[in-house]
Design an enzyme around this catalytic site. Structure first.
Site, mmCIF file in Angstrom:
data_model
loop_
_atom_site.group_PDB
_atom_site.id
_atom_site.type_symbol
_atom_site.label_atom_id
_atom_site.label_comp_id
_atom_site.label_asym_id
_atom_site.label_seq_id
_atom_site.Cartn_x
_atom_site.Cartn_y
_atom_site.Cartn_z
ATOM 1 N N GLU A 1 0.858 -1.191 0.000
ATOM 2 C CA GLU A 1 0.000 0.000 0.000
ATOM 3 C C GLU A 1 0.890 1.236 0.000
ATOM 4 O O GLU A 1 2.051 1.162 0.372
ATOM 5 C CB GLU A 1 -0.859 0.033 1.280
ATOM 6 C CG GLU A 1 -1.799 -1.140 1.388
ATOM 7 C CD GLU A 1 -2.486 -1.210 2.745
ATOM 8 O OE1 GLU A 1 -2.369 -0.253 3.543
ATOM 9 O OE2 GLU A 1 -3.135 -2.233 2.990
ATOM 10 N N LYS B 1 2.404 4.473 1.546
ATOM 11 C CA LYS B 1 2.562 4.978 2.910
ATOM 12 C C LYS B 1 2.359 6.486 2.861
ATOM 13 O O LYS B 1 3.256 7.246 2.488
ATOM 14 C CB LYS B 1 3.939 4.637 3.469
ATOM 15 C CG LYS B 1 4.067 5.026 4.931
ATOM 16 C CD LYS B 1 5.336 4.482 5.545
ATOM 17 C CE LYS B 1 5.402 4.706 7.047
ATOM 18 N NZ LYS B 1 5.000 5.996 7.523
HETATM 19 S S1 IVH Z 1 -0.775 0.357 8.666
HETATM 20 C C1 IVH Z 1 -0.421 -1.851 12.421
HETATM 21 N N1 IVH Z 1 -0.906 1.453 6.283
HETATM 22 O O1 IVH Z 1 2.398 5.088 8.952
HETATM 23 C C2 IVH Z 1 -0.273 -1.201 11.112
HETATM 24 N N2 IVH Z 1 -0.036 2.747 8.050
HETATM 25 O O2 IVH Z 1 4.789 4.221 10.623
HETATM 26 C C3 IVH Z 1 0.060 0.210 11.218
HETATM 27 N N3 IVH Z 1 0.612 5.020 7.403
HETATM 28 O O3 IVH Z 1 1.160 5.869 12.027
HETATM 29 C C4 IVH Z 1 -0.476 1.083 10.214
HETATM 30 N N4 IVH Z 1 0.024 4.858 5.283
HETATM 31 O O4 IVH Z 1 -0.440 6.437 10.143
HETATM 32 C C5 IVH Z 1 -0.551 1.620 7.556
HETATM 33 N N5 IVH Z 1 -1.100 2.284 4.113
HETATM 34 C C6 IVH Z 1 -0.761 2.458 5.392
HETATM 35 C C7 IVH Z 1 -0.233 3.671 5.873
HETATM 36 C C8 IVH Z 1 0.132 3.770 7.223
HETATM 37 C C9 IVH Z 1 0.524 5.642 6.228
HETATM 38 C C10 IVH Z 1 1.135 5.619 8.650
HETATM 39 C C11 IVH Z 1 0.312 5.304 9.843
HETATM 40 C C12 IVH Z 1 1.247 4.990 10.975
HETATM 41 C C13 IVH Z 1 2.590 5.126 10.345
HETATM 42 C C14 IVH Z 1 3.452 3.955 10.789
#
Ligand code: IVH
Length: 683
Positions: free
Chosen positions: A114, A116
């Protein structure tokens, strides 16, 4: 029509115009007309509260300030992610997972990749499908309640579109789209406010406002990426990709873009693909997130104290960095414009080390208020030229002095001038300023102009110094120095012959190449092509008048005036006479090879994947059509690639057909093929 129907129609209309205004930046009605519609709905709902729905646009406008932000505990902690840098660390992540699961290292694991998103994470709680609370990440366990702000974001449904009973958390990232960032910043600067340094700060500041009307003004977006705590009894799909589909179906139009990969090798490929696209996306990403797709496996893997074992963040090089501004120097360009240049303490940003960055013009230096000695934020996104975003005021040394524009040309010492309506300071010494002559010559000989092989920047500077080059026609007198050239270090007989042959050959370039090479202000390749087509010969071109010029699509009054002024300058006419006397005889620009696009105007926007935009435009010309730079009622087609922004919105607003790059290619006659062959036959 009954009242309920009336309210529903109003809501639909308001939602429609809201979308045009906030997402496409292309309103169809005036603010007053919009306010009228809006007031009608407010009045109707006030008179008949039973008609008010939780997803009514009246619920989104923002409300007066709350006292302060209260806190709430997440139903399930919001964890952070481990980082992986480079392919090796991704492979190590994959191996760690297999070891933990007791799987052979050669067995592939399915992953979901996905984006980020680079913004602010937010957890939304829905109760029986209705949004009841929005909480920031905070320390991961407890965050701040920002429900009043979340409801101003159009991407966040106030009511879910599918049936999800009980309490359900949906998580994602609040971001400010890049085109919104530019528009919002422009407004701020026009108002005299300090610009935001990046979309992330603008988004996260926006979400923490006490007055949600201010949040609304920032036109934020929300990209959902997963579920948080979900009440027992609700069954979710067994894969991350299935869960995201469910989130999309529940009304989140901007759930994360995703790729399901059969193995880590495929993940690596996807990361490369995403990195290449990065600069053309309308939102900022700092990498991709790689997640084990199967939820049962995710459970088995569990979490460490820091984050889940089943996911990692594959980080891309940062596009912004801090460094010290050592000095502000200046550079004199082809048309005499004096550009301030930041001399920086070298810094690694966007994947390269930079030590210089443009500051565009002195007005910008003043607006940004950057001073030598400042710690500054520098930015390099994709292939874009590095730029200085702004100073970090907290770190400004007391001695730092503002930058004053120079009064005299740093190269020829002529007093600089500033023309009415322009921000740039220019050196008016067109014929005598060595810096201008050098850049003119470099431009003249460059690939897209006269394409003189062997006459690059280094050679030009050297020959200028030796007095062999003095102006554009002097290129064609260089052969008088044949012996001197051969005796120059590193130039043997053969290179001299090659250089002189290349110069000779350039005499008969197509007319548009010569016109472009002359370096007339505001005349880019497209304008040069249009003029070559219009006038047909150098003799006609040099007699060009304002009235004829203004008739050419894409030439506005400023450019037409500039070209006419250039023609009226006797020194320029003499220069053309001299070139002609020396044998310069441009051939007619290539005639269209087909007329399939005759009378049609195309605008290209966004990133093209198959070929460069200039080539696409040239191709349109070859097919008898015209390429323009901006969308208007006269545009027949807009070809939009990834990252297309305001031009696409304008096309949609005007009802101009929008094509993908592939659809455009399909319009070409079957005998035109792309790739190497195309490159050789047509260009
Ligand atoms: S999954 C347990 N998916 O990145 C899984 N996070 O470094 C945790 N973030 O604070 C999150 N895009 O806000 C996930 N596609 C995505 C994301 C994402 C941005 C941010 C999220 C989190 C940070 C983690």
């Amino acid at each position: 029509m009954d009242l309920a129907e009336q309210a529903a129609r109003l809501r639909e209309k308001i939602d429609y115009h809201n979308r045009l205004y906030y997402q496409n930046e292309a309103p169809e009605i005036s603010d007053t007309e919009f306010d009228k519609l809006f007031r009608a709905l407010v009045e109707l709902e006030e008179a008949h509260p039973e008609l008010r729905t939780p997803d009514s646009p009246t619920q989104r406008v923002g409300a007066p300030p709350v006292e302060g932000l209260e806190q709430a505990k997440h139903g399930m902690p919001m964890l952070s992610l481990d980082n992986a840098f480079g392919e090796e660390e991704l492979i190590a992540f994959d191996e760690r997972i297999k070891r933990f699961l007791g799987l052979p290292l050669e067995d592939p694991i399915e992953y979901q990749v996905e984006m980020k998103y680079d913004g602010l994470s937010l957890s939304l709680t829905y109760e029986n499908g209705e949004l009841v609370q929005a909480v920031t990440r905070g320390d991961g366990t407890t965050g701040e309640i920002v429900t009043h702000n979340a409801i101003t974001i159009d991407d966040i449904p106030l009511k879910l579109a599918i049936d999800l009973p009980g309490r359900v958390e949906i998580r994602g990232e609040v971001v400010m789209l890049k085109h919104v960032f530019e528009a919002v910043n422009k407004k701020r600067v026009d108002r005299g406010d300090q610009a935001f340094v990046n979309p992330r700060n603008a988004a996260s500041g926006g979400m923490r406002q006490l007055d949600s009307r201010l949040t609304r003004e920032r036109r934020l977006s929300f990209f959902a990426y997963g579920f948080g705590a979900v009440e027992a009894g609700v069954s979710l799909p067994g894969s991350q990709s299935g869960q995201l589909d469910m989130i999309r179906q529940s009304g989140f139009s901007r759930a994360s873009q995703t790729w399901v990969c059969a193995s880590i090798a495929e993940v690596v490929k996807v990361t490369e693909q995403v990195l290449a696209q990065r600069a053309s996306l309308d939102y900022g990403i700092d990498g991709v997130v790689v997640k084990v797709n199967e939820v049962a496996r995710q459970r088995e893997l569990g979490n460490t104290a820091r984050g889940p074992r089943w996911a990692t963040a594959y980080k891309f090089p940062s596009e912004q960095a801090f460094t010290i501004l050592k000095d502000v120097g200046c550079q004199v360009g082809r048309t005499g414009v004096v550009t301030p240049v930041a001399e920086l303490e070298p810094v690694f940003v966007g994947g390269v080390t930079i030590s210089r960055a443009t500051l565009h013009n002195y007005e910008e230096v003043k607006k940004k208020d950057v001073r030598p000695g400042d710690t500054v934020i520098v930015q390099r996104a994709g292939d874009v030229i590095p730029e200085v975003v702004g100073p970090v005021l907290d770190k400004r040394p007391n001695s730092a002095q503002p930058v004053e524009p120079p009064t005299h040309c740093p190269v020829c010492n002529t007093e600089l001038v500033k023309e009415e309506g322009f921000v740039a300071w220019r050196c008016p010494n067109k014929k005598g300023c060595e810096a201008q002559i050098a850049t003119q010559l470099i431009h003249f000989a460059s690939r897209n102009a006269m394409d003189i092989d062997g006459l690059g920047e280094k050679q030009i500077l050297r020959y200028l110094e030796l007095g062999w080059l003095t102006d554009l026609p002097s290129v064609y007198r260089l052969k008088d120095h044949e012996d001197d050239l051969m005796n120059l270090d590193r130039m043997g007989e053969q290179s001299t012959k090659n250089l002189l042959a290349a110069i000779e050959e350039s005499k008969t370039r197509p007319l548009d190449k010569l016109i472009f090479g002359l370096g007339i202000r505001f005349v880019g390749e497209r304008t040069a092509r249009d003029m070559a087509r219009e006038f047909g010969s150098l003799a006609e071109f040099r007699r060009a008048h304002y009235d004829q010029l203004i008739e050419i699509a894409d030439i506005g009054p400023t450019t037409a005036g500039e070209i006419e002024a250039w023609m009226e300058d006797p020194a320029n006419q003499e220069m053309l006479d001299e070139m002609i006397a020396l044998g310069v005889a441009p051939v007619e620009s290539a005639a269209p090879v087909s007329d399939v696009f005759a009378g049609k105007t195309f605008v290209f926007t966004g990133k093209l994947e198959k070929f460069a935009r200039e080539k696409a435009e040239e191709l349109v010309g070859m097919m008898g059509g015209k390429a323009a730079g901006s969308v208007s009622k006269k545009t027949d087609f807009v070809v939009a690639g990834p990252g297309a922004g305001s031009k696409l919105a304008k096309a949609e607003q005007l009802g101009v057909p929008v094509l993908t790059e592939d659809e455009f290619l399909e319009m070409l006659p079957p005998d035109v093929s792309l790739g190497e062959e195309f490159g050789q036959t047509l260009f």
